[in-house]
Design an enzyme around this catalytic site. Structure first.
Site, PDB file in Angstrom:
ATOM      1  N   CYS A  69       0.831  -1.219   0.000  1.00 15.18           N
ATOM      2  CA  CYS A  69       0.000   0.000   0.000  1.00 15.18           C
ATOM      3  C   CYS A  69       0.858   1.258   0.000  1.00 15.18           C
ATOM      4  O   CYS A  69       0.521   2.251  -0.659  1.00 15.18           O
ATOM      5  CB  CYS A  69      -0.914   0.012   1.220  1.00 15.18           C
ATOM      6  SG  CYS A  69      -2.093  -1.348   1.276  1.00 15.18           S
ATOM      7  N   ASP A  91     -20.951  12.607 -13.399  1.00  9.46           N
ATOM      8  CA  ASP A  91     -22.341  12.355 -13.019  1.00  9.46           C
ATOM      9  C   ASP A  91     -22.447  11.486 -11.769  1.00  9.46           C
ATOM     10  O   ASP A  91     -23.539  11.045 -11.404  1.00  9.46           O
ATOM     11  CB  ASP A  91     -23.099  11.693 -14.172  1.00  9.46           C
ATOM     12  CG  ASP A  91     -22.418  10.409 -14.679  1.00  9.46           C
ATOM     13  OD1 ASP A  91     -21.390  10.004 -14.085  1.00  9.46           O
ATOM     14  OD2 ASP A  91     -22.907   9.838 -15.679  1.00  9.46           O
TER      15      ASP A  91
END
Length: 217
Positions: free
Chosen positions: A44, A133
């Site tokens: 990570c 959107d």
């Protein structure tokens, strides 16, 4: 679980930069949300540092970045110090805190094979690319043991942004500057209007005229 074309949940969450409301955070722009199993984990750390190094590329494309990890915001602050070690002391995007796995569960991010010391499931390496959107445009799911390819993430954002506004699709291994393909819904009579610089047609054994290529985009 969020499927392609679904509106992303408008969740509220704590981050290292304070509380965010997800749709307010997007504010009509493109966004990428990528999850991580836990703070202070080696793979990570390489991913978040690489995302930071690519921040100018995301910004150039109008894409807001946000990460998610199962630990709390205070833990994120400490982890960011390690990430900055690999980014010339830079870190410019929020990390969502999700210690109860509520957001990860709602988005289908949990990896059944990976658990923390308390036996709680960890998130897989999910990538969600979200349009202006607020709808999900693309998702990847990597297991915890496999780091993401951020070059591929940039490539698919280029494809998504191109095909959102043009009557083209991108073929295998496409990258900006390569030929795109005219979508089947475009009738041959409209090719010259939509692609005045030309369309290349490949002849195939079936005789069907569906392999159409263009750089006019």
């Amino acid at each position: 679980m969020v499927n392609l074309g679904d509106v992303m949940p408008n969740f509220k969450a704590a981050t290292n930069e304070g509380e965010i409301q997800f749709h307010d955070f997007i504010k009509g722009s493109w966004a990428i949300l990528f999850s991580h199993p836990a703070d202070f984990t080696p793979v990570c750390t390489t991913e978040l540092s690489q995302a930071q190094k690519l921040a100018p590329e995301f910004q150039k494309r109008g894409v807001k970045m946000v990460a998610l990890s199962c630990d709390d915001a205070e833990s994120h602050q400490g982890w960011i110090k390690d990430i900055k070690h690999y980014t010339s002391d830079a870190f410019s995007y929020p990390i969502i805190a999700d210690p109860k796995r509520e957001i990860a569960t709602s988005l289908g991010m949990l990896d059944p094979e990976e658990k923390d010391k308390a036996g709680m499931p960890l998130t897989c390496r999910a990538v969600f690319i979200i349009g202006p959107d607020a709808k999900l445009k693309l998702s990847f799911l990597y297991p915890a043991t496999t780091g993401r390819n951020f070059d591929e993430i940039i490539r698919v954002i280029d494809s998504l942004q191109l095909t959102a506004t043009k009557k083209v699709a991108t073929p295998v291994n496409w990258k900006p500057g390569d030929e795109a393909m005219v979508v089947p819904s475009v009738k041959s009579d409209n090719e010259k209007t939509l692609f005045p610089k030309g369309v290349r047609h490949d002849t195939v054994p079936s005789g069907k005229a569906y392999m159409r290529f263009t750089k006019d985009y």
